[in-house]
Design a protein around this motif. Structure first.
Motif, mmCIF file in Angstrom:
data_model
loop_
_atom_site.group_PDB
_atom_site.id
_atom_site.type_symbol
_atom_site.label_atom_id
_atom_site.label_comp_id
_atom_site.label_asym_id
_atom_site.label_seq_id
_atom_site.Cartn_x
_atom_site.Cartn_y
_atom_site.Cartn_z
ATOM 1 N N ALA A 142 0.827 -1.214 0.000
ATOM 2 C CA ALA A 142 0.000 0.000 0.000
ATOM 3 C C ALA A 142 0.856 1.257 0.000
ATOM 4 N N MET A 143 1.973 1.230 0.720
ATOM 5 C CA MET A 143 2.850 2.395 0.737
ATOM 6 C C MET A 143 3.498 2.607 -0.642
ATOM 7 N N SER A 144 3.766 1.528 -1.339
ATOM 8 C CA SER A 144 4.294 1.656 -2.697
ATOM 9 C C SER A 144 3.242 2.253 -3.626
ATOM 10 N N VAL A 145 1.988 1.852 -3.441
ATOM 11 C CA VAL A 145 0.901 2.426 -4.244
ATOM 12 C C VAL A 145 0.803 3.926 -4.012
ATOM 13 N N ARG A 146 0.951 4.336 -2.770
ATOM 14 C CA ARG A 146 0.888 5.770 -2.457
ATOM 15 C C ARG A 146 1.975 6.561 -3.181
ATOM 16 N N ALA A 147 3.078 5.895 -3.481
ATOM 17 C CA ALA A 147 4.204 6.583 -4.125
ATOM 18 C C ALA A 147 4.077 6.644 -5.637
ATOM 19 N N VAL A 148 3.115 5.923 -6.211
ATOM 20 C CA VAL A 148 2.993 5.847 -7.672
ATOM 21 C C VAL A 148 2.797 7.220 -8.322
ATOM 22 N N PRO A 149 1.851 8.053 -7.852
ATOM 23 C CA PRO A 149 1.671 9.352 -8.527
ATOM 24 C C PRO A 149 2.935 10.208 -8.534
ATOM 25 N N GLY A 150 3.636 10.256 -7.402
ATOM 26 C CA GLY A 150 4.848 11.061 -7.339
ATOM 27 C C GLY A 150 5.940 10.535 -8.247
ATOM 28 N N ALA A 151 6.091 9.209 -8.262
ATOM 29 C CA ALA A 151 7.104 8.612 -9.136
ATOM 30 C C ALA A 151 6.776 8.881 -10.592
ATOM 31 N N GLY A 152 5.494 8.719 -10.957
ATOM 32 C CA GLY A 152 5.078 8.963 -12.338
ATOM 33 C C GLY A 152 5.291 10.407 -12.756
ATOM 34 N N THR A 153 5.016 11.326 -11.847
ATOM 35 C CA THR A 153 5.232 12.747 -12.144
ATOM 36 C C THR A 153 6.702 13.020 -12.430
ATOM 37 N N LYS A 154 7.588 12.404 -11.645
ATOM 38 C CA LYS A 154 9.021 12.619 -11.851
ATOM 39 C C LYS A 154 9.497 12.016 -13.170
ATOM 40 N N VAL A 155 8.932 10.874 -13.545
ATOM 41 C CA VAL A 155 9.273 10.298 -14.850
ATOM 42 C C VAL A 155 8.784 11.233 -15.956
ATOM 43 N N ASP A 213 -12.980 2.460 -12.152
ATOM 44 C CA ASP A 213 -13.852 3.635 -12.255
ATOM 45 C C ASP A 213 -13.133 4.956 -12.045
ATOM 46 N N THR A 214 -11.845 4.922 -11.738
ATOM 47 C CA THR A 214 -11.095 6.171 -11.535
ATOM 48 C C THR A 214 -9.870 6.193 -12.446
ATOM 49 N N PRO A 215 -10.066 6.413 -13.746
ATOM 50 C CA PRO A 215 -8.938 6.398 -14.695
ATOM 51 C C PRO A 215 -7.915 7.490 -14.437
ATOM 52 N N ASP A 216 -8.304 8.530 -13.679
ATOM 53 C CA ASP A 216 -7.348 9.591 -13.359
ATOM 54 C C ASP A 216 -6.339 9.141 -12.309
ATOM 55 N N LYS A 217 -6.576 7.967 -11.700
ATOM 56 C CA LYS A 217 -5.677 7.458 -10.663
ATOM 57 C C LYS A 217 -5.024 6.138 -11.057
#
Length: 337
Positions: A142-155, A213-217
Motif C-alpha cells: 500500500a505504501m508503494s501504491v501511495r508513491a505511484v503518482p509522485g514517481a510517475g510525475t518525476k518520470v 472507475d477512476t482512470p485519473d488514478k
C-alpha cells in the motif's frame, strides 16, 4: 408480548441479509503481502489509507534513471535532468527512446529490466532508460501504491526535460511499465499531457488498490497517443477489465499455461514481461480479435487469427479493441497459427 415478537422477526430478517461476497477489484481488494499471501481491504479502508495526509519520506521516494545503449548494453549510466549529465552520457536524440519501469519490490537491475533492455538493443541502437523508484522497494504494498503518482510525475518531468532541452522525440517514445510500474507510466503520460507521449505499454497493470472507475488514478487509454495493455493475471495481481486502447488477453488474461497451480499469480503476472521481451525480438504473437473483453476472457473469439500481433511496432496507428492471444506453455511462447 407483541413488541417482543416484532423485535424477534426484525432481528431474524436482519441476520438473513446476505453479506456481500468480496470480489477483488469490485468492492475491495486482495492486497499482496510480503510473504506472498493476500489480505482483504475494503474500498473505504483503502481510500482512507491512500488519501492519508501523512507525507511519504522524501529520501525513500527518489526516482533515478539509468541509460543503456548499444555502447553500454549492460552497465547503465545514471543520468539526471542536468545538461552536463546528459551531454556526458551516450544519449542520442536521433535514436528512439524507451523508458522501462519496474513494479513492487523491484530495482533497475532486475531481470525484467535486463530482458526488455536486451530485447530493444537487439533491434537497434535505442536510448533505453530504466527507471528506479525507491519507494517501490517497501515491503508494504500500500505504501508503494501511495508513491505511484509522485514517481510517475518525476518520470514525466524527465521526459519533458529530455524533449525540451535535448531534442528527444515524443513521436518515437515508448514507456513500458510492469505491474505498479504500468501505473507509474500512466502518471508520466498524464504529467506530459495532451497524449504527447506516443506509446505506453502496460505489462499486466496492477489491480490491488486501483479502481477501473477512476482512470485519473491509474493507467488509462488517455495517457498517451496509444496505450497497449498486455494482461496475464487478471483478477489476482492484474486488471481484468480493459484499460488500454488495445487490450491483449494472453490465454484469456487470467492464468498462463506452464505456470502450474500459481494461486498467488506470481508466475502468470511475470509472464507479461517474458511475452513482451519475446515479442520485441521475434514479433511472433498472433491474436484473435474479439467482440468484447468478456469473449476474450472466455476464449470465445473464434479461431481465425487477425493481422494484429501483440506489441507490434505499427499497432499504434491502427489497432483498437480486445484481442485473445494463444501461447505455448514454454518459450518460444508466441503462436502465429
Amino acid at each position: 408480548m407483541r413488541v417482543l415478537i416484532a423485535l424477534s422477526i426484525l432481528l431474524a430478517s436482519a441476520t438473513a441479509v446476505p453479506i456481500e461476497e468480496p470480489v477483488n477489484g469490485e468492492n475491495g481488494w486482495l492486497v499482496p503481502q510480503e510473504d506472498g499471501s493476500f489480505e482483504w481491504m475494503s474500498i473505504q479502508d483503502a481510500e482512507e489509507l491512500l488519501d492519508s495526509s501523512v507525507p511519504i519520506e522524501r529520501r525513500s521516494n527518489e526516482v533515478s534513471f539509468y541509460l543503456y545503449t548499444q555502447k553500454n548494453p549492460t552497465e547503465g549510466q545514471e543520468i539526471s535532468a542536468d545538461a552536463t549529465s546528459v551531454q556526458n552520457s551516450y544519449f542520442n536524440k536521433d535514436h528512439g527512446t524507451r523508458f522501462v519501469i519496474h513494479g513492487w519490490k523491484g530495482r533497475y537491475t532486475d531481470s525484467m529490466n535486463v530482458d526488455i533492455t536486451k530485447a530493444w538493443l537487439s533491434r537497434g541502437d535505442y536510448n533505453v532508460i530504466v527507471v528506479n523508484w525507491d519507494r517501490s522497494q517497501s515491503v508494504d504494498y500500500a505504501m508503494s501504491v501511495r508513491a505511484v503518482p509522485g514517481a510517475g510525475t518525476k518520470v514525466g518531468e524527465m521526459i519533458e526535460y529530455l524533449h525540451e532541452h535535448h531534442g528527444m522525440s515524443l513521436e518515437t517514445l515508448k514507456v513500458i511499465g510492469h505491474s505498479l510500474g504500468a501505473h507509474v507510466a500512466g502518471y508520466a503520460g498524464k504529467q506530459v499531457g495532451g497524449k504527447r507521449v506516443h506509446t505506453i505499454v502496460g505489462l499486466d497493470p496492477a489491480l490491488p488498490l486501483f479502481s477501473y472507475d477512476t482512470p485519473d488514478k491509474r493507467l488509462s487509454s488517455e495517457d498517451a497517443f496509444y496505450v497497449e495493455s498486455i494482461q496475464t493475471n487478471g483478477g489476482v495481481k492484474g486488471f481484468v477489465k480493459p484499460i488500454g486502447k488495445a487490450t491483449f488477453y494472453v490465454s484469456g488474461g487470467k492464468k498462463q499455461p506452464g505456470c502450474g497451480v500459481d494461486l498467488a499469480g506470481t508466475c502468470s503476472h511475470a509472464r507479461s514481461v517474458l511475452y513482451y521481451s519475446e515479442a520485441v525480438t521475434q514479433d511472433g504473437f498472433g491474436s484473435i480479435q474479439c467482440q468484447d473483453y468478456q469473449a476474450a476472457l472466455d476464449n470465445k473469439c473464434g479461431s481465425t487469427f487477425s493481422n494484429v500481433r501483440l506489441a507490434e511496432e505499427r499497432n499504434a496507428n491502427h489497432v483498437e479493441g480486445y484481442f485473445y492471444v494463444p501461447v505455448n506453455s514454454e518459450a518460444p511462447f508466441g503462436k502465429t497459427e
